[in-house]
Design an enzyme around this catalytic site. Structure first.
Site, short mmCIF file in Angstrom:
data_model
loop_
_atom_site.label_atom_id
_atom_site.label_comp_id
_atom_site.label_asym_id
_atom_site.label_seq_id
_atom_site.Cartn_x
_atom_site.Cartn_y
_atom_site.Cartn_z
N GLU A 27 0.83 -1.20 0.00
CA GLU A 27 0.00 0.00 0.00
C GLU A 27 0.87 1.26 0.00
OE1 GLU A 27 -0.24 -2.58 1.98
OE2 GLU A 27 -2.32 -3.21 2.25
N GLU A 671 31.39 -0.75 -14.57
CA GLU A 671 30.88 0.61 -14.49
C GLU A 671 32.08 1.55 -14.33
OE1 GLU A 671 27.52 1.13 -11.83
OE2 GLU A 671 28.49 2.93 -11.09
N HIS A 700 22.71 5.48 -15.72
CA HIS A 700 21.85 5.84 -14.60
C HIS A 700 21.17 7.17 -14.83
CE1 HIS A 700 24.99 3.11 -13.10
NE2 HIS A 700 23.96 2.56 -12.46
#
Ligand code: GLN
Ligand code: ZN
Length: 766
Positions: A27, A671, A700
């Site tokens: 939720e 990376e 990114h």
């Protein structure tokens, strides 16, 4: 009441250090995302938070838990909350909006850096403390949550030592820990405010105490926590430690004079004995973390109760509480809901709700004896015995294969330099070959097709046709752009681990088993419950479709054993290395099938290799041994001319470079774009022998880099790595980007490679 005693309840006291935060149906995730889209106002977002907290309290009260946490909830992150509470972080604008600017940023605000919370898959926000601006108390959040829950609840905050140990300093000349003397009085004021509001106890989380600390750090922790205990005489402080044993910090921590110390006895049961010795003289109570807060297995009552018995014998029942080993943030809510699992496997599981019930049972069993105890925990014990004896966890075929692994299965026959020659001849690639890491943009259309296939709305053959079109389109695009080694694009994969877990025997995938990763993001780790095998090839047919459509070589794309294990819930009934061998044999078979189908370039991703490194230095060698050997088990069954790639999503290699080398991959992609190629110094200093593709394109960011920028990075790379061992690729897979970004960025990357190739040819000619 913080100190439930057996006299009043007829059982041992129970405590919970923290709950999951998303709510059983995520939720909070959906409310956060709707709020960020502007569809839900702050008031209703806050109402969702309240409902989640109320739900959690309901679970605790249904299980009769004595000590229930508050302030474990967060709309952003508990480290950020604590930093805000003591003025170690400041909101750029007031209220929740300011917190979201810190956690997510916007066009003008850079978010705080995020990094892994110890060895979990949760990520916390790294506070940047400014020595010049000092600290200031703001207890409003824990006060509000305490008022909501009632004063019997126990507020939890990250402790001052861990907060600063996890923080960065705005002034590089000042170590954050030097600020502890300024910070402790601010914590003391918060504790005072909580005491005035009726809190009789507070949980001070100090997980950094389980790290390797030098004498100076340990002394700083001891002084700060000792001062805090002394400054808050009205409050019973529980110093909570988890994710490992205290080691050298054990005696100092038990000597702080805290009302209670929580120990993680799942990760380090052996620390109980010295802890009991220290606690019996100091008067400190012990909270025993005997239910695994990090994994999903039902607790084995016998060893848990023998720890409890030892503690009760030494301290008496009133000075012992039992609890999960750490916050339940790291496990899903309810195993009972997972009705899609094999019933046998489901019975072995305990998620947060089941762990609360276990605590309740253990707390009664702890004060019972003999036959009475057997009545109370008999069912729990039987579950564990059934799991141990199950055919699913004891497959003779799998165990025989693992036992038959030979040293030759763990290494390639030929050294990397000679393999490179064979590969050069076989693949005939240009210098500075260009490639991508595997995935292409995960469009809404692809996700929708996968979803409709999952629900049965889209028939198997329609789905297959759809994915086939995606793959052939991706191949055509890559040929047009001029990439040298192609990929199929991974449109059929929901996730690089789950995709394999769904196809391997011994793994289960849950329906609701979400765990928060950061912000509104969660992961649903597969559950490795049994012995692993690969009933049939997992990737070969998709690879074949791609290769049939291509004129250039297409990389096979697999995930390695370390990453599969690190991003799953793994077995706790055998060493992780045993599970790794089983997974590695399955991947090895897939590699063999790809090679037999004609695949000559196979990438095995080990995105989690570095994050798998244990917290304690003393455990690292053991990890590197099995982690590198299991990768080699996957990859070493191939011909010299078959090129094995691996990919890693990080840029810090200094401490692990020798282990990266012992993976013995022919090519690694890493990376690198954001570090300006400086990380390659580690590869040069170590004399790394294989080929490397340092990422030129920061995937990114939505920003599209220019060919000039990427060429400049390539020049920097070529200063450190010989040209004939350099590859050209992005930092990582492109699944999170949009085609509008990927097309120009990859085109520019290829352009940059072509320019350097031309320049090199020119230099060679003159
Ligand atoms: N092959 C995977 C991809 O491109 C690798 C992802 C990762 O390293 N996290 O998506
Ligand atoms: Zn990556």
């Amino acid at each position: 009441m913080g100190e439930a005693s057996i006299g009043s309840t007829g059982r041992l006291g129970t405590a919970v250090l923290g709950f999951p935060r998303f709510g059983p149906d995520r939720e909070l995730k959906f409310a956060l995302e709707a709020h960020w889209r502007g569809e839900v106002d702050e008031e209703s977002l806050r109402a969702t938070g309240r409902a989640v907290r109320e739900h959690n309290r309901g679970l605790a009260s249904a299980a009769g838990i004595d000590v229930v946490p508050v302030n474990d909830f967060s709309f952003t992150d508990h480290v950020l909350d604590t930093a805000l509470m003591v003025g170690a972080a400041r909101r750029p604008v007031p209220g929740l909006a300011g917190e979201f600017l810190l956690s997510r940023g916007d066009a003008t605000h850079r978010p705080l850096e995020m990094t892994k919370w110890f060895d979990t898959n949760y990520h916390y926000l790294v506070p940047v403390v400014n020595p010049a601006s000092g600290f200031a108390p703001d207890p409003s959040k824990p006060l509000a949550e305490l008022a909501e829950a009632g004063a019997h609840a126990r507020p939890v905050v990250v402790g001052p030592f861990s907060l600063l140990h996890l923080a960065k300093s705005a002034d590089p000349a000042v170590d954050p820990l030097e600020l502890l003397p300024d910070l402790v009085p601010v914590y003391a004021e918060v504790l005072r405010a909580l005491a005035e509001a009726g809190a009789s106890s507070v949980q001070i989380d100090e997980p950094c105490l389980v790290l390797d600390l030098d004498a100076r750090q340990l002394a700083a922790a001891e002084r700060a926590l000792g001062d805090l205990v002394a400054a808050a005489p009205a409050t019973a402080l529980t110093v909570a430690t988890y994710f490992g044993g205290l080691g050298a910090a054990l005696e100092p921590v038990l000597g702080l004079g805290a009302a209670e110390v929580h120990l993680d006895l799942v990760r380090d049961p052996a620390q109980l004995e010295p802890a009991l010795r220290a606690a019996s003289s100091s008067g400190t109570r012990l909270s025993l973390g005997i239910v695994d807060g990090r994994n999903v297995w039902a607790t084995d009552p016998a060893p848990a109760l023998s720890l409890v018995d030892a503690a009760v014998a030494a301290l008496g029942p009133d000075r012992v509480t039992i609890a999960p080993s750490c916050s339940l943030l790291h496990v899903p809510y309810s195993a009972a809901r997972e009705t899609g699992l094999m019933p046998e496997v489901r019975s072995w599981l305990a998620f947060a709700e089941e762990k609360l019930s276990e605590l309740a049972v253990l707390s009664r069993a702890a004060v019972a004896s003999g036959a009475q105890r057997e009545d109370i925990v008999g069912a729990m014990g039987r579950v564990v015995a059934e799991r141990r004896a199950s055919a699913l966890t004891n497959r003779a075929d799998v165990r025989e294969r693992v036992a038959a692994i030979t040293p030759d299965d763990l290494r390639r026959a030929t050294p990397v330099a000679r393999r490179a020659e064979a590969q050069r001849a076989a693949l005939a690639l240009p210098p500075l070959p260009t490639t991508t890491i595997g995935s292409f943009p995960r469009t809404a259309e692809i996700r929708d097709a996968r979803r409709r296939h999952g629900t049965g709305e889209m028939a198997d053959d329609a789905y297959r046709r759809y994915i086939t079109d995606q793959i052939t389109d991706a191949i055509a695009w890559q040929e047009r752009v001029g990439l040298d080694v192609l990929v199929h694009g991974e449109p059929e994969r929901n996730d690089m681990v789950q995709y394999f877990a769904e196809q391997l025997e011994g793994f289960a995938v849950t329906e609701h088993g979400w765990v928060q990763s950061y912000g509104s993001r969660g992961v649903k780790p597969p559950i490795l419950f049994g012995d692993v095998s690969r009933p049939r090839p997992m990737t070969v047919s998709w690879w074949q479709i791609a290769q049939d459509a291509a004129t250039k070589p297409v990389k096979g794309m697999l995930t390695g054993p370390v990453t599969i294990l690190r991003w799953s819930f793994v077995r706790d009934d055998q060493p992780e290395s045993d599970s790794a061998w089983q997974v590695a044999l399955a991947i090895r078979d897939e590699v063999a099938d790809l090679e037999a189908a004609g695949n000559r370039v196979i990438q095995i991703d080990e995105a989690a290799f570095r994050e798998g490194v244990p917290l304690r230095t003393s455990e690292r060698d053991g990890y590197f041994d099995w982690a590198t050997a299991s990768f080699r088990l996957c990859s070493s069954g191939v011909d010299d001319a078959t090129q094995i790639h691996s990919h890693m999503c990080y840029s810090e290699f200094n401490e692990i470079i020798e282990h990266i080398a012992s993976l013995d991959a022919d090519v690694i992609s890493i990376e690198a774009s954001r570090s300006g190629m400086e990380l390659l110094d580690a590869f040069r200093a170590f004399d790394y022998p294989a080929e490397i593709g340092p990422g030129l394109y920061d995937i990114h960011s939505p920003r599209v880099p220019t060919a000039d920028e990427m060429e400049a990075l390539l020049v920097l790379a070529a200063e450190r790595i010989p040209l004939e061992r350099l590859w050209v690729n992005p930092d990582c897979g492109l699944k999170t980007r949009r085609w509008e970004e990927v097309e120009p960025a990859v085109t520019a990357m290829v352009e940059a490679a072509h320019r350097r190739r031309a320049a090199a040819g020119h230099e060679a000619a003159t």
